[in-house]
Design a protein around this motif. Structure first.
Motif, PDB file in Angstrom:
ATOM      1  N   ILE A  85       0.843  -1.198   0.000  1.00 11.71           N
ATOM      2  CA  ILE A  85       0.000   0.000   0.000  1.00 11.71           C
ATOM      3  C   ILE A  85       0.875   1.244   0.000  1.00 11.71           C
ATOM      4  N   ARG A  86       0.610   2.130  -0.951  1.00  9.11           N
ATOM      5  CA  ARG A  86       1.325   3.403  -1.025  1.00  9.11           C
ATOM      6  C   ARG A  86       0.486   4.456  -0.295  1.00  9.11           C
ATOM      7  N   VAL A  87       1.156   5.233   0.537  1.00  6.86           N
ATOM      8  CA  VAL A  87       0.481   6.294   1.290  1.00  6.86           C
ATOM      9  C   VAL A  87       1.271   7.575   1.103  1.00  6.86           C
ATOM     10  N   TRP A  88       0.560   8.627   0.721  1.00  8.05           N
ATOM     11  CA  TRP A  88       1.183   9.930   0.523  1.00  8.05           C
ATOM     12  C   TRP A  88       0.484  10.960   1.399  1.00  8.05           C
ATOM     13  N   SER A 111       9.498  10.913  -9.181  1.00  5.99           N
ATOM     14  CA  SER A 111      10.519  11.072  -8.145  1.00  5.99           C
ATOM     15  C   SER A 111      10.759  12.552  -7.883  1.00  5.99           C
ATOM     16  N   ILE A 112      11.072  12.850  -6.642  1.00  4.00           N
ATOM     17  CA  ILE A 112      11.469  14.207  -6.259  1.00  4.00           C
ATOM     18  C   ILE A 112      12.987  14.218  -6.164  1.00  4.00           C
ATOM     19  N   ALA A 113      13.619  15.107  -6.896  1.00  4.87           N
ATOM     20  CA  ALA A 113      15.084  15.181  -6.908  1.00  4.87           C
ATOM     21  C   ALA A 113      15.604  15.574  -5.520  1.00  4.87           C
ATOM     22  N   PRO A 114      16.764  15.036  -5.123  1.00  7.79           N
ATOM     23  CA  PRO A 114      17.337  15.401  -3.828  1.00  7.79           C
ATOM     24  C   PRO A 114      17.490  16.922  -3.685  1.00  7.79           C
ATOM     25  N   GLU A 145       5.534  11.710  -0.756  1.00  4.84           N
ATOM     26  CA  GLU A 145       5.919  10.668   0.187  1.00  4.84           C
ATOM     27  C   GLU A 145       7.414  10.809   0.449  1.00  4.84           C
ATOM     28  N   PRO A 146       7.803  11.140   1.693  1.00  5.09           N
ATOM     29  CA  PRO A 146       9.203  11.446   1.973  1.00  5.09           C
ATOM     30  C   PRO A 146      10.116  10.248   2.239  1.00  5.09           C
ATOM     31  N   THR A 147       9.598   9.024   2.262  1.00  3.17           N
ATOM     32  CA  THR A 147      10.486   7.872   2.418  1.00  3.17           C
ATOM     33  C   THR A 147      11.134   7.532   1.089  1.00  3.17           C
ATOM     34  N   THR A 148      10.312   7.497   0.035  1.00  2.00           N
ATOM     35  CA  THR A 148      10.833   7.208  -1.301  1.00  2.00           C
ATOM     36  C   THR A 148      11.013   8.481  -2.131  1.00  2.00           C
ATOM     37  N   TRP A 149      10.661   9.624  -1.571  1.00  2.00           N
ATOM     38  CA  TRP A 149      10.748  10.923  -2.243  1.00  2.00           C
ATOM     39  C   TRP A 149      10.076  10.881  -3.610  1.00  2.00           C
ATOM     40  N   THR A 150       8.759  10.628  -3.541  1.00  2.00           N
ATOM     41  CA  THR A 150       7.938  10.674  -4.739  1.00  2.00           C
ATOM     42  C   THR A 150       6.784  11.634  -4.499  1.00  2.00           C
TER      43      THR A 150
END
Length: 178
Positions: A85-88, A111-114, A145-150
């Protein structure tokens, strides 16, 4: 929140559509649910895979946890398997009353760039959300989502998809919305 079941290419998607028709109404009044879209996509021109992929907007995490602990979710897992399950956390949510009549959906995950300036990204996404509402979206969600930065952009459309719509495309079988 979204989970997705990838089904075999020769899977009879009429089974998914019938399941939605039979069970979609069961969450119409689930406490704390702001929106559930029963999404499916068929392998072919609109999708690379056969998918069943409900998308939810919850009032808070307690409501989401009540659902995940429910008999309904347990039955879903028995029928389709134990999903990831994806949670944002939501940035912006627009849910019009017309969302319950949506026929199509789009979902784009990027993806969110670093070291991206998140406030600037959120504002950029807010402008795109507003543009999509002006183009006819009856519901729109931006989240990250800040764990996978998406980040995710989710849109519901009541008529045809705009020509410039991007990302995964779905058909909407039912919308639960208070």
């Amino acid at each position: 929140m979204q989970y997705s079941f990838t089904l075999p290419a020769d899977y009879d998607m009429a089974i998914v559509r019938q399941r939605i028709a039979d069970k979609g109404h069961l969450l119409d009044h689930f406490e704390g649910l702001l929106l559930k879209t029963y999404l499916h996509a068929e392998h072919g021109s609109a999708s690379d895979e056969n998918l069943y992929a409900p998308f939810y907007v919850w009032r808070d995490s307690a409501a989401m946890q009540r659902f995940l602990g429910s008999e309904g979710f347990a039955n879903l897992a028995k029928a389709f398997g134990w999903p990831s399950i994806r949670v944002w956390p939501a940035w912006d949510v627009y849910l019009s009353p017309e969302a319950r009549h949506a026929r199509f959906a789009t979902r784009e995950i990027e993806s969110i760039a670093p070291y991206t300036a998140l406030d600037a990204l959120r504002e950029e996404q807010r402008v795109l959300l507003q543009r999509d509402i002006e183009r006819g979206a009856v519901a729109a969600v931006n989240a990250f989502e800040p764990t996978t930065w998406t980040r995710v952009s989710f849109r519901l459309w009541d008529d045809a998809l705009p020509a410039q719509a991007t990302g995964q495309r779905y058909q909407v079988g039912h919308v639960s919305q208070p």
